[in-house]
Design an enzyme around this catalytic site. Structure first.
Site, PDB file in Angstrom:
ATOM      1  N   LYS A  89       0.842  -1.432   0.056  1.00 28.10           N
ATOM      2  CA  LYS A  89       0.115   0.053   0.082  1.00 28.10           C
ATOM      3  C   LYS A  89       0.771   1.407  -0.023  1.00 28.10           C
ATOM      4  CE  LYS A  89      -4.583  -1.480   1.514  1.00 28.10           C
ATOM      5  NZ  LYS A  89      -4.253  -3.024   1.721  1.00 28.10           N
ATOM      6  N   GLU A 111      -9.886   7.237   2.982  1.00 28.42           N
ATOM      7  CA  GLU A 111     -10.886   6.170   3.545  1.00 28.42           C
ATOM      8  C   GLU A 111      -9.994   5.016   3.914  1.00 28.42           C
ATOM      9  OE1 GLU A 111      -9.926   6.031   0.451  1.00 28.42           O
ATOM     10  OE2 GLU A 111      -9.738   3.688   0.145  1.00 28.42           O
ATOM     11  N   SER A 378       1.608  -9.949  -0.917  1.00 29.86           N
ATOM     12  CA  SER A 378       1.114  -8.386  -0.692  1.00 29.86           C
ATOM     13  C   SER A 378       1.306  -7.760   0.502  1.00 29.86           C
ATOM     14  CB  SER A 378      -0.342  -8.257  -1.389  1.00 29.86           C
ATOM     15  OG  SER A 378      -1.187  -9.118  -0.437  1.00 29.86           O
TER      16      SER A 378
HETATM   17  C1  LIG Z   1      -5.263  -4.079   1.306  1.00 35.08           C
HETATM   18  C2  LIG Z   1      -4.522  -5.262   1.057  1.00 35.08           C
HETATM   19  C3  LIG Z   1      -4.938  -6.219  -0.046  1.00 35.08           C
HETATM   20  C4  LIG Z   1      -6.094  -5.842  -0.815  1.00 35.08           C
HETATM   21  O1  LIG Z   1      -6.048  -4.573  -1.617  1.00 35.08           O
HETATM   22  P1  LIG Z   1      -5.836  -4.733  -3.141  1.00 35.08           P
HETATM   23  O2  LIG Z   1      -6.003  -3.246  -3.586  1.00 35.08           O
HETATM   24  O3  LIG Z   1      -6.734  -5.545  -3.745  1.00 35.08           O
HETATM   25  O4  LIG Z   1      -4.417  -4.796  -3.545  1.00 35.08           O
HETATM   26  C5  LIG Z   1      -4.277  -7.033  -0.175  1.00 35.08           C
HETATM   27  N1  LIG Z   1      -3.106  -7.510   0.714  1.00 35.08           N
HETATM   28  C6  LIG Z   1      -2.724  -6.708   1.680  1.00 35.08           C
HETATM   29  C7  LIG Z   1      -1.569  -7.024   2.563  1.00 35.08           C
HETATM   30  C8  LIG Z   1      -3.599  -5.741   1.898  1.00 35.08           C
HETATM   31  O5  LIG Z   1      -3.105  -4.975   2.782  1.00 35.08           O
END
Ligand SMILES: *Cc1c(COP(=O)(O)O)cnc(C)c1O
Length: 393
Positions: A89, A111, A378
């Site tokens: 993020k 948000e 992610s």
């Molecule tokens: C917020 C988040 C997501 C989901 O958001 P996307 O916009 O779909 O990437 C996925 N993995 C993590 C670790 C997150 O913090």
């Protein structure tokens, strides 16, 4: 390859479904983004901060024990969990805060659902001394009290939203309302590849560093492109970011993984592509989870970051065109993968990323051992250990 229409349409999806007062602001933002991307000084500052403050490039990591366990393709992870604040993020919030400064905006709003995007926004604002106000559903604020504290520690103001279900979609509506009345001095840092044009383009571009790095790293270390790339999909930003590096390679298979939750019944999952229908949510046309009467449905996932009733319009288009495939993984399988990666590779993934790991294991088993499967990790799972303990008990 580009399938981006100049006005922000991806086939039948995208566009701008916002009140008239925001159109000029969105035009200003679209122009500012194009001019910033063409400005070497802006790109240099962003690159410098990504390297020395976020900690990029993050590596790709081979997973020999997971590969042996699943049987089949060689599994590698792209390590967004190693980025500052523990997820992808920050790539987006840093970029948008730099853009807001360049536009002369002094106030940032955002948000947040579980608080991850709010924390990443507050982090970038702290670094640049920008005023930061975050809208968060009252129910989410109660469940994620630690992230409320983190945002305050970073100097942000948190506004609790008491509308509707008091969760992410209500917080997003409140942030959009604020922006309508404050757009002269305020930039709204949207947290995923959703919302009206130019947000889906801009957030994808900022997250595309994931895919561009990964592509080079695969060629360098493996000597080939991956056969298949897998990423979880909430709003779709980490998936769009890693897909961006490979979408022009027609041979690379792209797979997005949605939250299957507890079941396919309405309210029990967050699979907007698999189980949703075309509709308008938060300023753009995409696939949306809706009740029989067309209202936005409530959603469920064990992972707060996937708990969103919509999805980025470009994913809806990739689904419609067949360029990417979307599948769903349920809570139980995600929780199994959370433990599996911890035990086999010494990496505790976020519950969101665990959905991608679970899918990867199943998909790899159907592939041959000379093929490579790349999974986007992610985020890290430290934020989820308490919830995982509760669910496992
Ligand atoms: C917020 C988040 C997501 C989901 O958001 P996307 O916009 O779909 O990437 C996925 N993995 C993590 C670790 C997150 O913090």
């Amino acid at each position: 390859m580009t399938d981006t229409h100049p006005t922000g349409w991806f086939g039948d999806f995208g566009g701008r479904f916002v009140p008239e007062t925001l159109i000029a602001a969105l035009d200003e933002l679209a122009d500012a983004w194009i001019s910033a991307m063409a400005d070497a000084a802006f790109r240099d500052e962003l690159d410098h901060m990504l390297r020395h403050w976020v900690g990029r490039p993050v590596p790709i990591t081979h997973c020999p024990r997971l590969t042996a366990h699943c049987g089949g393709a060689d599994i590698w992870l792209k390590r967004e969990d190693l980025a500052h604040t523990g997820a992808h993020k920050i790539n987006n919030t840093l970029g948008q805060v730099l853009l807001a400064r360049r536009m002369g905006k002094t106030r940032i709003i955002a948000e947040t659902g579980a608080g991850q995007h709010g924390v990443a926004t507050a982090t970038a604002c702290a670094r640049y001394g920008m005023t930061c106000e975050v809208y968060m559903g009252a129910e989410d604020a109660r469940r994620q009290a630690l992230n409320v504290f983190r945002m305050r520690l970073l100097g942000a103001t948190v506004h609790e939203v008491h509308d509707g279900s008091c969760t992410l979609k209500d917080a997003t509506n409140a942030a959009l309302r604020d922006w309508m009345g404050s757009v002269g001095k305020t930039h709204y840092v949207l947290g995923s590849v959703v919302g009206p044009h130019p947000f889906p383009d801009m957030v994808r571009d900022l997250q595309s560093i994931i895919g561009h790095e990964a592509r080079g790293q695969c060629l360098d270390r493996i000597g080939s492109l991956p056969h298949t790339v897998v990423a979880c999909v909430g709003g779709g930003s980490n998936a769009a970011g890693i897909f961006a590096g490979f979408v022009g390679d027609a041979d690379v298979r792209l797979i997005g993984v949605e939250a299957g939750g507890r079941s396919d019944d309405t309210g029990e999952h967050a699979a907007s592509i698999g189980l949703g229908a075309p509709g308008v949510l938060h300023g753009s046309r995409s696939l949306v989870l809706q009740n029989d009467d067309g209202q936005t449905a409530t959603v469920h996932s064990c992972s707060a970051g996937l708990d969103y009733p919509g999805v980025g319009p470009q994913h809806a288009h990739w689904h419609a065109s067949g360029r990417a495939n979307y599948i769903r993984v349920d809570d139980t399988s995600a929780l199994d993968a959370f433990q599996l990666l911890a035990r086999l590779e010494g990496i505790i993934p976020a519950l969101e990323s665990s959905h991608a790991v679970a899918a990867a294991c199943t998909i790899a088993a159907d592939m041959s051992s000379d093929q490579v499967l790349l999974v986007n990790c992610s985020g890290r799972g430290d934020k989820d250990v308490e919830e995982a303990r509760r669910l496992l008990d």
